[in-house]
Scaffold this active site. Structure first.
Site, PDB file in Angstrom:
ATOM      1  N   ASP A  20       0.831  -1.198   0.000  1.00 50.46           N
ATOM      2  CA  ASP A  20       0.000   0.000   0.000  1.00 50.46           C
ATOM      3  C   ASP A  20       0.871   1.254   0.000  1.00 50.46           C
ATOM      4  O   ASP A  20       1.964   1.259   0.578  1.00 50.46           O
ATOM      5  CB  ASP A  20      -0.907  -0.026   1.246  1.00 50.46           C
ATOM      6  N   SER A  65      -6.866  -5.902  -5.832  1.00 44.14           N
ATOM      7  CA  SER A  65      -8.033  -6.426  -5.111  1.00 44.14           C
ATOM      8  C   SER A  65      -9.272  -6.368  -5.998  1.00 44.14           C
ATOM      9  O   SER A  65      -9.292  -5.663  -7.017  1.00 44.14           O
ATOM     10  CB  SER A  65      -8.277  -5.616  -3.842  1.00 44.14           C
ATOM     11  N   ASN A  68     -10.196  -2.912  -6.653  1.00 45.69           N
ATOM     12  CA  ASN A  68      -9.342  -2.044  -7.468  1.00 45.69           C
ATOM     13  C   ASN A  68      -9.908  -1.749  -8.865  1.00 45.69           C
ATOM     14  O   ASN A  68      -9.454  -0.824  -9.531  1.00 45.69           O
ATOM     15  CB  ASN A  68      -7.913  -2.592  -7.586  1.00 45.69           C
ATOM     16  N   ARG A 188       1.433  -4.693   6.493  1.00 46.65           N
ATOM     17  CA  ARG A 188       0.773  -3.707   5.638  1.00 46.65           C
ATOM     18  C   ARG A 188       1.526  -2.392   5.748  1.00 46.65           C
ATOM     19  O   ARG A 188       1.757  -1.889   6.852  1.00 46.65           O
ATOM     20  CB  ARG A 188      -0.691  -3.500   6.046  1.00 46.65           C
ATOM     21  N   SER A 196      -8.356  -5.603   5.150  1.00 44.23           N
ATOM     22  CA  SER A 196      -9.004  -5.327   3.861  1.00 44.23           C
ATOM     23  C   SER A 196      -9.265  -6.549   2.977  1.00 44.23           C
ATOM     24  O   SER A 196      -8.950  -6.526   1.789  1.00 44.23           O
ATOM     25  CB  SER A 196      -8.179  -4.299   3.074  1.00 44.23           C
ATOM     26  N   GLU A 207       0.708 -13.094  12.923  1.00 46.19           N
ATOM     27  CA  GLU A 207       1.114 -11.843  13.560  1.00 46.19           C
ATOM     28  C   GLU A 207       0.934 -10.731  12.523  1.00 46.19           C
ATOM     29  O   GLU A 207       1.234 -10.924  11.339  1.00 46.19           O
ATOM     30  CB  GLU A 207       2.595 -11.896  13.970  1.00 46.19           C
TER      31      GLU A 207
HETATM   32  C1  FPP Z   1      -1.639   0.301  -3.447  1.00 45.89           C
HETATM   33  O1  FPP Z   1      -1.136   1.585  -3.626  1.00 45.89           O
HETATM   34  C2  FPP Z   1      -1.195  -0.565  -4.455  1.00 45.89           C
HETATM   35  C3  FPP Z   1      -1.973  -1.171  -5.405  1.00 45.89           C
HETATM   36  C4  FPP Z   1      -3.399  -0.978  -5.579  1.00 45.89           C
HETATM   37  C5  FPP Z   1      -1.376  -2.057  -6.349  1.00 45.89           C
HETATM   38  C6  FPP Z   1      -0.155  -2.760  -5.900  1.00 45.89           C
HETATM   39  C7  FPP Z   1       0.556  -3.045  -7.103  1.00 45.89           C
HETATM   40  C8  FPP Z   1       1.869  -2.987  -7.296  1.00 45.89           C
HETATM   41  C9  FPP Z   1       2.886  -2.759  -6.249  1.00 45.89           C
HETATM   42  C10 FPP Z   1       2.373  -3.158  -8.638  1.00 45.89           C
HETATM   43  C11 FPP Z   1       1.929  -4.437  -9.249  1.00 45.89           C
HETATM   44  C12 FPP Z   1       2.743  -5.500  -8.730  1.00 45.89           C
HETATM   45  C13 FPP Z   1       3.471  -6.259  -9.495  1.00 45.89           C
HETATM   46  C14 FPP Z   1       4.446  -7.133  -8.846  1.00 45.89           C
HETATM   47  C15 FPP Z   1       3.360  -6.240 -10.959  1.00 45.89           C
HETATM   48  P1  FPP Z   1      -2.188   2.708  -3.797  1.00 45.89           P
HETATM   49  O2  FPP Z   1      -2.304   3.037  -5.239  1.00 45.89           O
HETATM   50  O3  FPP Z   1      -3.461   2.302  -3.130  1.00 45.89           O
HETATM   51  O4  FPP Z   1      -1.520   3.854  -3.029  1.00 45.89           O
HETATM   52  P2  FPP Z   1      -2.280   5.043  -2.317  1.00 45.89           P
HETATM   53  O5  FPP Z   1      -3.182   4.419  -1.290  1.00 45.89           O
HETATM   54  O6  FPP Z   1      -1.155   5.810  -1.709  1.00 45.89           O
HETATM   55  O7  FPP Z   1      -3.009   5.803  -3.383  1.00 45.89           O
END
Ligand code: FPP
Length: 240
Positions: A20, A65, A68, A188, A196, A207
């Site tokens: 996150d 998720s 998303n 997290r 979540s 843990e």
């Molecule tokens: C949360 O950050 C992250 C996600 C919704 C996606 C996580 C995805 C990656 C790290 C990249 C994909 C992974 C691979 C390995 C290809 P956010 O956008 O919710 O951040 P914010 O809450 O600060 O806006």
């Protein structure tokens, strides 16, 4: 306690991470959200390698998720493209490092080319056993439980399963994580202190570690801090 003083049995076997804070990291660094996700994907490689070196066996990351899909079309398609590029780029590396890659979640809503690529990578790494990297994509824990319940109900309806014989183990074997141990430690990043809908069944005894650090800034030193915190906790629950 210092990380260097830990014994091998104090290293968690399975670490699960909610990635996150990519968006906030990008904003605070004057970058585009996409650049935040790219930095986040690169960091999965760094943390994956570090855990492998430390002797852990499983890393499971929440990469997309079921919620998303509500993000802008641009962001969703960027994340899907990033996943695709990650799998193509990392397949050879994973094989060289004897890492098995799994994807959990409902693949049915993903584009056919991405789905095929995922299945190919899962198939071609299925025999590897030094390390296990699992991506949760279009994953929701309640959705996973409902899909498992449906599969069990279908079997019972066909007369292939007596409902009275269903145990926790039977149920777990219908989840996407069948065959994997439950996470010992769930991390997290970025300050939110919730799970979540990430692995609700599997995290029952894990843990939990929360840190304000944004995912792209979660370095190996931050990982070591999380593991030292994990190792220092007295794990007291009914013998598990
Ligand atoms: C949360 O950050 C992250 C996600 C919704 C996606 C996580 C995805 C990656 C790290 C990249 C994909 C992974 C691979 C390995 C290809 P956010 O956008 O919710 O951040 P914010 O809450 O600060 O806006």
């Amino acid at each position: 306690m210092r990380f260097e003083d830990l014994t091998p049995d104090q290293i968690p076997e399975h670490v699960a991470i909610i990635l996150d804070g990519n968006g906030r990291w990008a904003k605070e660094n004057g970058k585009l959200r996409q650049q935040g996700h790219k930095a986040g994907a690169d960091n999965v490689e760094t943390i994956n390698d570090a855990l492998t070196e430390m002797g852990a066996k499983y890393l499971t990351v929440y990469a997309f998720s079921t919620e998303n899909w509500k993000r802008t079309e641009d962001e969703v398609s960027y994340l899907m493209g990033l996943m695709k590029r990650y799998l193509i780029k990392n397949k050879k590396d994973a094989i060289a490092r004897r890492t098995r890659i799994r994807i959990i979640g409902d693949k049915s809503r993903l584009a056919p080319d991405l789905r095929e690529l995922m299945e190919e990578v899962e198939r071609d790494t299925a025999h590897l056993d030094r390390f296990n990297l699992t991506f949760a994509i279009n994953y929701g824990g309640r959705d996973e439980i409902v899909r498992a319940a449906k599969a069990l109900a279908r079997k019972a309806q066909n007369g292939e399963l007596d409902p009275e014989t269903i145990t926790e183990e039977t149920f777990a074997s219908y989840l996407d994580t069948a065959g994997m141990p439950d996470p010992d430690l769930m991390i997290r990043t970025s300050g939110e202190e919730r799970t979540s809908n990430f692995l609700p069944w599997q995290l029952a005894y894990s843990e939990l570690y929360f840190t304000p650090v944004y995912w792209p800034d979660f370095t190996v030193d931050e990982l070591k801090k999380a593991i030292v915190s994990y190792a220092g906790r007295q794990r007291r629950f009914g013998g598990r």
